[in-house]
Design an enzyme around this catalytic site. Structure first.
Site, PDB file in Angstrom:
ATOM      1  N   GLU A 285       0.825  -1.207   0.000  1.00 29.37           N
ATOM      2  CA  GLU A 285       0.000   0.000   0.000  1.00 29.37           C
ATOM      3  C   GLU A 285       0.861   1.260   0.000  1.00 29.37           C
ATOM      4  O   GLU A 285       0.580   2.225  -0.721  1.00 29.37           O
ATOM      5  CB  GLU A 285      -0.924  -0.017   1.223  1.00 29.37           C
ATOM      6  CG  GLU A 285      -2.171   0.818   1.027  1.00 29.37           C
ATOM      7  CD  GLU A 285      -3.254   0.459   2.041  1.00 29.37           C
ATOM      8  OE1 GLU A 285      -4.000  -0.500   1.788  1.00 29.37           O
ATOM      9  OE2 GLU A 285      -3.326   1.116   3.089  1.00 29.37           O
ATOM     10  N   GLU A 288       2.244   1.599  -3.411  1.00 32.68           N
ATOM     11  CA  GLU A 288       1.205   2.104  -4.322  1.00 32.68           C
ATOM     12  C   GLU A 288       1.004   3.603  -4.103  1.00 32.68           C
ATOM     13  O   GLU A 288       0.878   4.377  -5.055  1.00 32.68           O
ATOM     14  CB  GLU A 288      -0.113   1.353  -4.103  1.00 32.68           C
ATOM     15  CG  GLU A 288      -1.214   1.801  -5.066  1.00 32.68           C
ATOM     16  CD  GLU A 288      -2.568   1.152  -4.781  1.00 32.68           C
ATOM     17  OE1 GLU A 288      -2.665   0.318  -3.860  1.00 32.68           O
ATOM     18  OE2 GLU A 288      -3.530   1.494  -5.490  1.00 32.68           O
ATOM     19  N   CYS A 305      -8.311  -1.889   3.647  1.00 32.25           N
ATOM     20  CA  CYS A 305      -8.219  -3.090   4.496  1.00 32.25           C
ATOM     21  C   CYS A 305      -9.568  -3.501   5.042  1.00 32.25           C
ATOM     22  O   CYS A 305      -9.734  -4.615   5.533  1.00 32.25           O
ATOM     23  CB  CYS A 305      -7.345  -2.857   5.713  1.00 32.25           C
ATOM     24  SG  CYS A 305      -5.941  -1.888   5.393  1.00 32.25           S
ATOM     25  N   SER A 325      -7.090   2.177  -2.704  1.00 35.40           N
ATOM     26  CA  SER A 325      -5.942   1.321  -3.028  1.00 35.40           C
ATOM     27  C   SER A 325      -6.468  -0.015  -3.549  1.00 35.40           C
ATOM     28  O   SER A 325      -7.535  -0.477  -3.148  1.00 35.40           O
ATOM     29  CB  SER A 325      -5.135   1.098  -1.750  1.00 35.40           C
ATOM     30  OG  SER A 325      -4.393  -0.091  -1.847  1.00 35.40           O
ATOM     31  N   LYS A 364     -15.565  -9.547   7.723  1.00 36.37           N
ATOM     32  CA  LYS A 364     -14.503 -10.415   7.210  1.00 36.37           C
ATOM     33  C   LYS A 364     -15.064 -11.759   6.756  1.00 36.37           C
ATOM     34  O   LYS A 364     -14.492 -12.424   5.890  1.00 36.37           O
ATOM     35  CB  LYS A 364     -13.435 -10.632   8.290  1.00 36.37           C
ATOM     36  CG  LYS A 364     -12.578  -9.407   8.561  1.00 36.37           C
ATOM     37  CD  LYS A 364     -11.554  -9.139   7.473  1.00 36.37           C
ATOM     38  CE  LYS A 364     -10.843  -7.815   7.695  1.00 36.37           C
ATOM     39  NZ  LYS A 364     -10.015  -7.426   6.534  1.00 36.37           N
ATOM     40  N   GLU A 367     -16.151 -10.973   3.405  1.00 36.10           N
ATOM     41  CA  GLU A 367     -14.995 -10.773   2.529  1.00 36.10           C
ATOM     42  C   GLU A 367     -14.410 -12.119   2.110  1.00 36.10           C
ATOM     43  O   GLU A 367     -14.095 -12.342   0.935  1.00 36.10           O
ATOM     44  CB  GLU A 367     -13.939  -9.937   3.254  1.00 36.10           C
ATOM     45  CG  GLU A 367     -12.723  -9.619   2.390  1.00 36.10           C
ATOM     46  CD  GLU A 367     -11.625  -8.913   3.177  1.00 36.10           C
ATOM     47  OE1 GLU A 367     -11.190  -7.831   2.745  1.00 36.10           O
ATOM     48  OE2 GLU A 367     -11.197  -9.432   4.235  1.00 36.10           O
ATOM     49  N   GLU A 372     -13.830 -13.432  -5.993  1.00 34.01           N
ATOM     50  CA  GLU A 372     -12.609 -13.031  -6.700  1.00 34.01           C
ATOM     51  C   GLU A 372     -11.380 -13.079  -5.800  1.00 34.01           C
ATOM     52  O   GLU A 372     -10.255 -13.021  -6.277  1.00 34.01           O
ATOM     53  CB  GLU A 372     -12.773 -11.638  -7.306  1.00 34.01           C
ATOM     54  CG  GLU A 372     -12.690 -10.458  -6.332  1.00 34.01           C
ATOM     55  CD  GLU A 372     -14.002 -10.183  -5.603  1.00 34.01           C
ATOM     56  OE1 GLU A 372     -14.905 -11.048  -5.627  1.00 34.01           O
ATOM     57  OE2 GLU A 372     -14.115  -9.115  -4.977  1.00 34.01           O
ATOM     58  N   CYS A 509     -10.732  -1.233  14.166  1.00 37.46           N
ATOM     59  CA  CYS A 509     -11.067  -2.653  14.389  1.00 37.46           C
ATOM     60  C   CYS A 509     -11.220  -3.005  15.873  1.00 37.46           C
ATOM     61  O   CYS A 509     -11.915  -3.953  16.211  1.00 37.46           O
ATOM     62  CB  CYS A 509     -10.001  -3.546  13.777  1.00 37.46           C
ATOM     63  SG  CYS A 509      -9.742  -3.190  12.041  1.00 37.46           S
TER      64      CYS A 509
END
Lengths: 582, 602, 179
Positions: A285, A288, A305, A325, A364, A367, A372, A509
Site C-alpha cells: 500500500e 502504491e 483493508c 488502493s 470479514k 470478505e 474473486e 477494528c
C-alpha cells in the site's frame, strides 16, 4: 439557570437543567431500567425513540407515566421511579414483550448477553398473563456474516439508528406498521441482496439475539478434526486487545501470548498472525501510494483493508471505484500467501490447507466469501471466527484462558512489527504507511516512528505530515458516517488530501462488530483502553516499521520480487465492482 | 380576477359585490348542496335539471342558482335550499331531478314555491352556526361569495390595524379550545409559538380527519375553504410564520379540489403570497396529502408525514410550538378550530364566551351517525346535553328502538350509556365519563347493539392503525383485541375482564402518543357501563341467549305471545306462558316486551 | 440534483419497451419537475410522499421497481422509501384487478352492517379482502371512513359511491361490472 432542583425517590438533588430523568437518576445512583435507549460514542449517536417504555416513571402532576430516557427534568419536579404504579406498568410491559418473544434462552446465542433476559431476571415475571399471537418469521441466513431472527426483535430500533445515523449505510428501516412492523431492509429483502456492509454495528447494539454474527464454529471444529486437512489460524491485531475481556479481564490488556497457546491447544496445526500480512499490506500500500504520488496517479488514495468500507463504496460511491488502493486486506493477503508461498515452501498441496481467521469483525466473513479473492485458485480464506466465537470455542473446549502459559507464533507467517499491531486502531494503517513512506522518500531512518498527529479518538481527523519538506495531507475516518463526508468531498472535487484511512467501525477494528459485547454506555471508554493497549504493544516491539520485517523481506526475495510488482499484483491486489443500491 | 393591491381595493370589491344588482338579495336564490354526500346521492343531476329548467323558462338571469357546500342534513341528501327575497330560507330534502324541475315551474308560474315539503325546522333551531356559518350558504368555488360575506376583512385588520399580540390576546380571551380532540387552549398555543425561538415558523392545519364517523372538517373544507385559509393567514401574522400547510386526507378528493381552487383564487387576488394587500406581510399555503394513517392525526406524526417520513409519533415535550416541522416552531390546529378564528375576531371574545360554557366556550360541531334518524352535522353550543342533541336534533334512533349508548371521540373515545344522556357536553364532562370530546364524531347505537362487539370493532381499528412503535400499543392493543376476540367466541375466562382492565390501564398510562393512550377507552368505558354484557358473554359464550319464563312471575298478559316472530310462545291469557325452546330464534323480543320481569335471559 | 443521479435512475427502469416506458417517462417528468435541491435532504424527503401519490396514479400501484426508481431519483435509500410506502395504507404494492371494490370500515358503516356486505361479496367472488379474484376482474379492499356516514353502509367501486347498500343488492351491483 443551569441547574434545577428535583426530588427523586425522596432524594433531593441538583442536576443540570438539560438532563433527562434517566441521567438525573444516575446521579442519585438510581438505576432505571432501559431497553431501547442507547447512547454511543460520546453522545454523537443517540437512539432516543422512547419506544419500549420500560423506563417509565411517575412524575407528580402528570397524567400518565413519563419515559425517563427522553423526559427532561424541570425545577421542583418530583419523580418516583419504583412506585407500585411504575413497577406494575414495567412488569406488564415486560410481559407484553415476552409474549411476542420465543423465550428459548437456552438455545440462544445471546443468552447471557441479552438485555431482555436480564430484565426478565430482575422482574421475575412469573407466569406470563398476556400470551397471544406471536411473530413467526423464518430466520434469515442469506448472508455469510449476519443472521437475523426477527422473532426475537423487540422493535427498539437501535440497529436502525446504528445503521442509518451512525453508519449511513441505510439498509434498515421500519417496514410495515402495527404488530407486523419489522426493522429490516426494503421489501423484506434478504441481507445478502442489500447494500448492507456487514459492519456488525447493528449486532453490537441489538439488546437481544435478533441480530447475530453467523457462526463458523462447527465447520472450524470439523476442519480441525479432519486428519486430511492442515489447519492454519491467523489472528487479527485487534483480537488480542479484547479477547481477555471475554474471560473477565479488565479492558486495556493485550493477551497475545496466551491467545497463541490457546489456539494451539484448540488443535490448530499452525498458529500464524494476520499481523504478518499487515506488514505485507504496508509494503504494497505504501508503495502504491508513493507510486500515485510520484507518477501523478489518482489522489487521494484510500486504504482498503476494511471489507465493510469496501462494500460501502461499491454500493454508494460507484463513481469513485478508482480511488481506493487496490491492495487486498491483510486477511486476504495472508490467505493468498499461505496457499502459495508457504504451501510451496513446505511442499504442501494448497487444497489441503484450511485458512481460519480470527477477526474482530463480521464483515470479514463476507470478505472471505467474495469469489474473486482466490488468487491461488482456491478461496484465500476458508473460515472466519469473530473474537466472540473464538472465546466460545475456548470455553467449549474447557480451556482456562487466564492461566495459560505464554506461547509464540509459528514462523515465517507469525512475525510482525509494531506497524502491524496498530492496524487495529483508527489511524494505525495510515501511521504504518507513513512510517514506511517517509523512510522511502527521505532515504533516512525516522527519528521517531510515532506519528502522534494521526492518533486520537475522534471519528474524523486530519493532519498535515511533513516529509522531506513536502506536506502530506492525511485524513482519518472511523465510522462510515464520517467516511461518507470525506467521500462527498472527493466527489465534489474539494478534497485536498493525499491519503485517507477509513475504518467502518468507530475507533477502528478494536471497536469491530465481532468484538466482545460491551455495555454501550461504556463502549467509548473501552475502545479507548483497547487502543492504548495496542499502542503499548507497538511500543514494546523491537522493530516498528513494516518494511523492516525480516520475514517480509525474505518473502519478497524468495517469492514476490518487487513490491507492487507483477506477482504482487496477481496475488495481493484486487479490483472493485459497482453494486446495486437496495 | 384582479390582484388586490391595497386594503382599499378589498373594501371596494366587497362593497361592489354586496351592492351588485346581479348578486342582490332581491333575486330568488336556489342553493344545491354539492358536497360528497350530496353528490353521491345525485345532487349533480338535481343541479343540472334546475339549471336546464331555468334556461327553458327564461329565468336564468332572474334566479341565482348556487353550487353550495353541505348544510349538514346528510340523511336528506340531496338537499336544496330556497331563499325568496325577504322570506325565511326553506330547506328541502331528498330532492330528485323531477322535483327540481317542478320547483322552477312553480317559481315561473307563481313567483313562489307552493307548499314545499320542508325538512323539520327544529333541526336548525337549537343549532348555533359559527364554524359552519357559510356552509351551504356560499359557493365554495367562488372567492367572490366569501368576500361578499365579509371575507378576508379580519386578515386585513390583522395586517393593518392590530398588533400580533392583539390577535393572540383576543383568541386567548375567547377561551377557544382545540376542536380536534385535545381541547388545548388555542391562544396559549399561539402565544407559545410566537415566543418560540427561530426565524422560521410554520402554521399547519390538521385536516387528517381520521375518526371514523366524523366528517365536519370535510364539510368545512368542501363548503367554506376560505374561512380556513384566512384564519391560517391570520395565525401566520400573529405568530410570525410565512408558510402554512393543510394536511388533508387523500380520502377527501373533493375537499382537496376545493381547497386547491380556493388557494389559487386567494393567491391570484393577493390574499396569499408575497405582499398581501400591498403590505409587507407574506404568507402562503400548500396542501399536503395524507396517505391513509390514522395516527397522522397526532400532531408529531403529522409533522413527520409532512416531512416525508413514516408517520410515527415522537415524545412530547418538545411540543411542536417549540420544535416541529423541520425543527422549527409549528402551530398545529385542526380545521374546525381555524373555522372559529374569523368570527371570534369579528365579533369579539366576549361574544364567543357568551356561547357555550365557562370551561368550554363556543360551539362544537358533532357528526351524528349510526342508528340515528337525522344523520348529519349539528353545530351546537357547548353544554347542551347529549339527550337534546340526540333527540331534538338527531330525531331519535333510526329504527324507533331506544338509543342504548353513544360513542364519542371515535376510537379514542368511549361509549356513554343512555343513563348519562343528561350530561352537558364539555371537554371535562365527557372525560369524566371515560370518553372524550374528540373531533365530535358521535356514533349512535340503539338497543340490540352488542357493546362487546363495539369494543372489539374499535380495537380492531386501533390494531390496524397502530404505528407499531411503542410496546404498549403495538403488543398491548393486540392482546386486548385477542382477549375480546376470545370472549366473543365464547372462549373467555372469568379473569379476562380483570386482564382487560389491567392491561387497558397500563396502555393508557404508558403509550407514547395520543392514539395509544386513548386506545383502551372503548374497552374500559364499555366495561364500566356495560359490564353485564361482558359477563353474559363469558357465561354464555358464543351461544345465543336463551329465554325462560318464570311461571311464578308470569301473569299471563300475553304480550310476549304477540311479539314472538317465531310463534314459539305458548300459553293462555292469565296463565303462565312457556317458550318452545326448539323453535326459539333468540331474538329477545319477548324479553324486551315483558313488563313483569318474568323472562330471564341466560 | 447531479445529472449522474438521473442516469443511474434511468438505469433502474426496466429495459422492456411498451406501456411501462411511457409510464416511467411520465413519472420521470414529474420528478424532474419537482426541482429539488440535491444537497437538501429535508427537501428531497418532503417530496417523497407527493411523488409516491403521483406514481400510484400513473402505475395504479407501487411495484418494487417504481419504488427503486423514485429512491434513485430523490437520492434516498430504498429502505427509507419502502419504509414510507409500507407505513401508509393508501399505497398499494400489489397490482389490482380491473375493478376495485372497497368497503367502508368506518364505525357508522360497521354499525349499519358493513360486515354482512363483505361476507356476501367475499363468498360471491371467492376472494377475501385485500385479494384479487382469479379472473383478475375484482380486487376487494377496505376504505377508511369516507365521511359519507349518512349513506352507511358505503361501498365504492372504482371510486363510484354506492350508499345504503344491503347484502341483497350486492349481486346486482357486481353484475354491472361483470358484463
Amino acid at each position: 439557570m443551569p441547574f434545577v432542583n428535583i426530588t427523586i425517590d425522596d432524594i433531593r438533588l441538583q442536576v443540570p437543567k438539560d438532563a433527562t430523568i434517566l441521567e438525573a437518576a444516575q446521579k442519585a445512583t438510581i438505576k432505571i431500567p432501559t431497553l431501547c435507549h442507547l447512547e454511543l460514542h460520546n453522545r454523537q449517536t443517540v437512539n432516543q425513540v422512547a419506544s419500549c417504555r420500560i423506563c417509565v416513571v411517575e412524575v407528580d402532576g402528570r397524567r400518565n407515566l413519563a419515559p425517563a430516557c427522553s423526559t427532561k427534568v424541570a425545577n421542583n419536579m418530583v419523580i418516583r421511579t419504583h412506585s407500585p404504579r411504575v413497577l406494575k406498568s414495567r412488569r406488564v410491559l415486560l410481559q407484553l414483550l415476552l409474549s411476542n418473544h420465543p423465550k428459548d434462552c437456552l438455545n440462544c446465542y445471546a443468552s447471557g448477553a441479552c438485555e431482555l433476559q436480564d430484565l426478565a431476571n430482575q422482574f421475575h415475571t412469573d407466569k406470563n398473563r398476556f400470551e397471544g399471537e406471536s411473530s413467526n418469521f423464518a430466520i434469515e441466513t442469506s448472508s455469510a456474516a449476519i443472521t437475523r431472527d426477527l422473532n426475537k426483535c423487540i422493535r427498539c430500533r437501535r440497529c436502525e439508528t446504528a445503521c442509518n445515523d451512525m453508519q449511513t449505510v441505510g439498509v434498515l428501516s421500519g417496514i410495515g406498521r402495527g404488530f407486523n412492523m419489522v426493522v429490516g431492509p426494503a421489501f423484506h429483502a434478504p441481507l445478502q441482496d442489500t447494500q448492507c456492509v456487514f459492519c456488525g454495528q447493528c449486532v453490537k447494539v441489538c439488546p437481544t439475539g435478533a441480530l447475530m454474527g453467523k457462526s463458523h464454529i462447527d465447520p472450524v471444529w470439523d476442519a480441525i478434526n479432519n486428519p486430511d486437512k492442515i489447519v492454519l489460524v491467523q489472528t487479527a491485531p485487534a483480537v488480542r486487545a479484547a479477547l481477555g475481556e471475554e474471560f473477565g479481564m479488565e479492558p486495556g490488556h493485550t493477551v497475545t501470548k496466551q491467545m497463541v497457546t490457546a489456539l494451539r491447544r484448540l488443535g490448530f496445526d499452525y498458529v500464524f498472525d494476520t499481523n504478518f500480512a499487515a506488514d505485507l499490506t504496508i509494503m504494497e500500500e505504501a508503495t502504491e501510494f508513493l507510486h500515485r504520488l510520484q507518477h501523478g496517479g489518482r489522489l487521494p488514495m484510500l486504504t482498503s483493508c476494511c471489507p465493510a468500507w469496501v462494500k460501502f463504496f461499491e454500493h454508494q460511491f460507484q463513481d469513485l471505484l478508482d480511488v481506493p488502493s487496490t491492495c487486498k486486506s491483510p486477511q486476504e493477503m495472508f490467505g493468498a500467501i499461505a496457499k502459495t508461498y508457504w504451501a510451496q515452501k513446505l511442499g504442501i498441496d494448497p487444497a489441503k490447507i484450511v485458512v481460519v481467521s480470527v477477526m474482530p469483525c463480521l464483515s470479514k466473513k463476507y470478505e472471505a466469501a467474495r469469489k474473486e479473492l482466490s488468487s491461488s485458485g482456491l478461496q484465500d480464506v476458508d473460515y472466519v471466527l469473530s473474537t466472540r466465537e473464538i472465546a466460545r470455542m475456548l470455553r467449549e473446549a474447557g480451556i482456562d484462558f487466564l492461566s495459560l502459559p505464554a506461547g509464540e507464533f509459528d514462523n515465517p507467517l507469525g512475525f510482525s512489527t509494531g506497524g502491524a499491531d496498530i492496524f487495529a486502531v483508527s489511524g494505525g494503517v495510515c501511521e504504518a504507511a507513513l512510517r514506511m513512506a517517509a523512510e522511502v522518500i527521505t532515504g533516512q531512518p525516522l527519528e521517531t516512528v510515532d506519528f502522534e498527529e494521526v492518533r486520537g479518538q475522534r471519528g474524523l481527523r486530519h493532519a498535515g505530515v511533513e516529509i522531506a519538506g513536502k506536506m502530506v495531507n492525511v485524513a482519518i475516518a472511523s465510522g462510515l458516517g464520517n467516511a461518507r463526508r470525506l467521500l462527498e468531498e472527493i466527489r465534489s472535487g474539494k478534497s485536498s488530501y493525499h491519503l485517507i484511512e477509513i475504518m467502518a467501525c468507530p475507533g477502528g477494528c478494536v471497536g469491530g462488530g465481532g468484538q466482545p459485547f460491551v455495555d454501550s454506555k461504556h463502549e467509548f471508554e473501552v475502545i479507548r483502553k483497547r487502543s492504548e493497549a495496542i499502542y503499548a504493544e507497538d511500543a514494546g516491539k523491537e522493530i516498528r516499521s513494516s518494511q523492516k520485517n525480516p520475514y517480509i523481506q525474505q518473502l519478497y526475495k524468495e517469492f514476490l520480487g518487487e513490491p507492487y510488482g507483477e506477482k504482487a499484483h496477481q496475488l495481493l491486489h484486487t479490483g472493485y465492482t459497482g453494486r446495486e443500491k437496495l | 380576477m384582479t390582484r388586490l393591491a391595497t386594503r382599499t381595493d378589498l373594501n371596494q370589491l366587497a362593497d361592489s359585490l354586496r351592492q351588485a344588482p346581479a348578486a342582490g338579495a332581491a333575486k330568488p336564490q336556489i342553493f344545491v348542496g354539492m358536497s360528497t354526500c350530496g353528490l353521491a346521492s345525485g345532487a349533480g343531476k338535481v343541479y343540472d335539471a334546475i339549471a336546464a329548467a331555468l334556461q327553458e323558462k327564461g329565468l336564468a338571469d332572474h334566479v341565482q342558482l348556487i353550487k353550495a357546500g353541505c348544510v349538514g342534513l346528510c340523511f336528506a341528501e340531496p338537499t336544496v335550499e330556497l331563499q325568496l327575497p325577504n322570506q325565511p330560507i326553506v330547506t328541502l330534502g331528498d330532492v330528485t331531478a323531477e322535483r327540481g324541475r317542478q320547483l322552477v315551474d312553480e317559481l315561473a308560474a307563481n313567483g313562489s314555491f307552493s307548499n314545499p315539503l320542508s325538512v323539520d325546522n327544529a333541526i336548525f333551531k337549537k343549532q348555533v352556526r359559527i364554524a359552519l356559518r357559510n356552509c351551504g350558504r356560499i359557493d365554495p368555488e367562488q372567492i367572490s361569495d366569501y368576500l361578499r360575506n365579509g371575507g378576508y376583512q379580519m386578515l386585513a385588520k390583522a395586517v393593518f390595524d392590530w398588533q400580533p399580540q392583539d390577535v393572540i390576546d383576543t383568541i386567548k380571551a375567547s377561551g377557544l379550545r382545540g376542536r380536534g380532540g385535545g381541547g388545548f387552549p388555542t391562544g396559549v398555543k399561539w402565544q407559545a409559538a410566537q415566543g418560540a425561538a427561530g426565524e422560521i415558523k410554520y402554521i399547519v392545519c390538521n385536516a387528517d380527519e381520521g375518526d371514523p364517523g366524523a366528517f365536519m372538517d370535510r364539510s368545512v373544507l368542501e363548503g367554506d375553504p376560505h374561512c380556513v385559509l384566512e384564519a391560517m393567514a391570520v395565525a401566520g401574522r400573529a405568530i410570525g410564520a410565512r408558510r402554512g400547510f393543510v394536511y388533508c386526507r387523500a380520502e377527501y378528493p373533493l375537499a382537496v379540489k376545493r381547497l386547491g381552487i380556493a388557494i389559487e383564487q386567494a393567491r391570484a387576488m393577493g390574499l396569499l403570497g408575497e405582499k398581501i394587500l400591498g403590505s409587507d406581510f407574506a404568507f402562503d399555503i400548500e396542501i399536503k396529502y395524507g396517505a391513509g394513517a390514522f395516527v397522522c392525526g397526532e400532531e408529531t406524526s403529522l409533522i413527520h408525514s409532512i416531512e416525508g417520513k413514516r408517520g410515527e409519533p415522537t415524545v412530547k415535550p418538545p411540543f411542536p410550538a417549540e420544535r416541529g416541522l423541520w425543527d422549527a416552531s409549528t402551530t398545529v390546529n385542526n380545521v374546525e378550530t381555524f373555522a372559529n378564528i374569523v368570527p371570534i375576531l369579528e365579533k369579539g371574545a366576549a361574544w364567543f364566551r357568551s356561547i357555550g360554557t365557562e370551561k368550554s366556550p363556543g360551539t362544537k360541531v358533532f357528526s351524528l351517525a349510526g342508528d340515528i334518524k337525522n344523520v348529519g352535522l349539528a353545530e351546537i353550543p357547548m353544554g347542551m346535553t347529549i339527550q337534546e342533541l340526540l333527540y331534538d336534533i338527531g330525531g331519535g334512533s333510526s329504527d324507533g328502538k331506544p338509543i342504548k349508548a353513544v360513542q364519542t371521540g371515535g376510537p379514542s373515545g368511549g361509549c356513554i350509556p343512555s343513563i348519562k344522556f343528561d350530561t352537558p357536553m364539555e371537554y371535562e364532562t365527557l372525560t369524566a365519563l371515560g370518553s372524550i370530546m374528540g373531533s365530535g364524531g358521535m356514533i349512535v347505537m340503539s338497543e340490540g347493539t352488542s357493546m362487546v362487539k363495539i369494543a372489539h370493532f374499535y380495537l380492531q381499528f386501533t390494531c390496524d392503525e397502530s404505528c407499531g412503535k411503542c410496546t404498549p400499543c403495538r403488543i398491548g392493543c393486540k392482546r386486548l383485541h385477542e382477549i375480546l376476540d376470545r370472549i366473543l367466541k365464547g372462549e373467555g375466562k372469568p379473569e379476562d375482564l380483570t386482564k382487560l382492565e389491567e392491561l387497558g390501564n397500563v396502555i393508557k398510562d404508558t403509550a407514547l402518543c395520543g392514539l395509544g393512550q386513548t386506545a383502551p377507552n372503548p374497552v374500559l368505558s364499555t366495561l364500566r357501563w356495560f359490564r353485564g354484557e361482558y359477563e353474559e358473554c363469558l357465561k354464555r359464550g358464543n351461544r345465543p341467549p336463551t329465554y325462560r319464563i318464570d311461571p311464578v312471575k308470569c301473569v299471563g298478559c300475553h304480550a310476549c305471545f304477540k311479539v314472538c316472530p317465531a310463534n314459539c310462545i305458548e300459553g293462555k291469557v292469565k296463565q303462565p306462558h312457556t317458550i318452545r325452546q326448539q323453535d326459539c330464534v333468540h331474538c329477545g323480543a319477548c324479553f324486551k316486551t315483558c313488563k313483569f320481569d318474568a323472562i330471564a335471559r341466560e | 440534483m447531479a445529472t449522474a443521479k438521473h442516469s443511474s435512475a434511468a438505469a433502474t427502469a426496466p429495459a422492456t419497451p411498451g406501456a411501462d416506458t411511457a409510464k416511467y417517462q411520465q413519472l420521470e417528468a414529474f420528478l424532474t419537475g419537482l426541482k429539488v435541491d440535491g444537497a437538501d435532504l429535508a427537501g428531497r424527503r418532503a417530496v417523497l410522499i407527493p411523488a409516491l401519490h403521483r406514481a400510484q396514479e400513473i402505475f395504479s400501484y407501487l411495484p418494487t421497481e417504481v419504488q427503486k426508481f423514485i429512491a434513485a431519483h430523490l437520492n434516498l435509500h430504498v429502505s427509507e422509501v419502502n419504509g414510507v410506502v409500507s407505513f401508509y395504507h393508501y399505497f398499494k404494492t400489489k397490482m389490482s384487478g380491473k375493478h376495485t371494490i372497497e368497503f367502508c370500515l368506518g364505525t357508522a358503516c360497521y354499525v349499519r352492517g358493513a360486515a354482512k356486505l363483505i361476507e356476501k361479496a367475499e363468498s360471491m367472488l371467492k376472494a377475501k379482502l385485500g385479494e384479487t379474484t382469479t379472473d383478475g376482474l375484482f380486487t376487494l379492499g377496505s376504505l377508511r371512513c369516507v365521511g359519507a356516514c349518512s349513506l352507511a353502509p358505503v361501498v365504492q367501486i372504482d371510486g363510484k359511491t354506492y350508499g345504503r347498500v344491503t347484502a341483497e343488492q350486492i349481486p346486482a351491483i357486481l353484475a354491472e361490472y361483470q358484463k
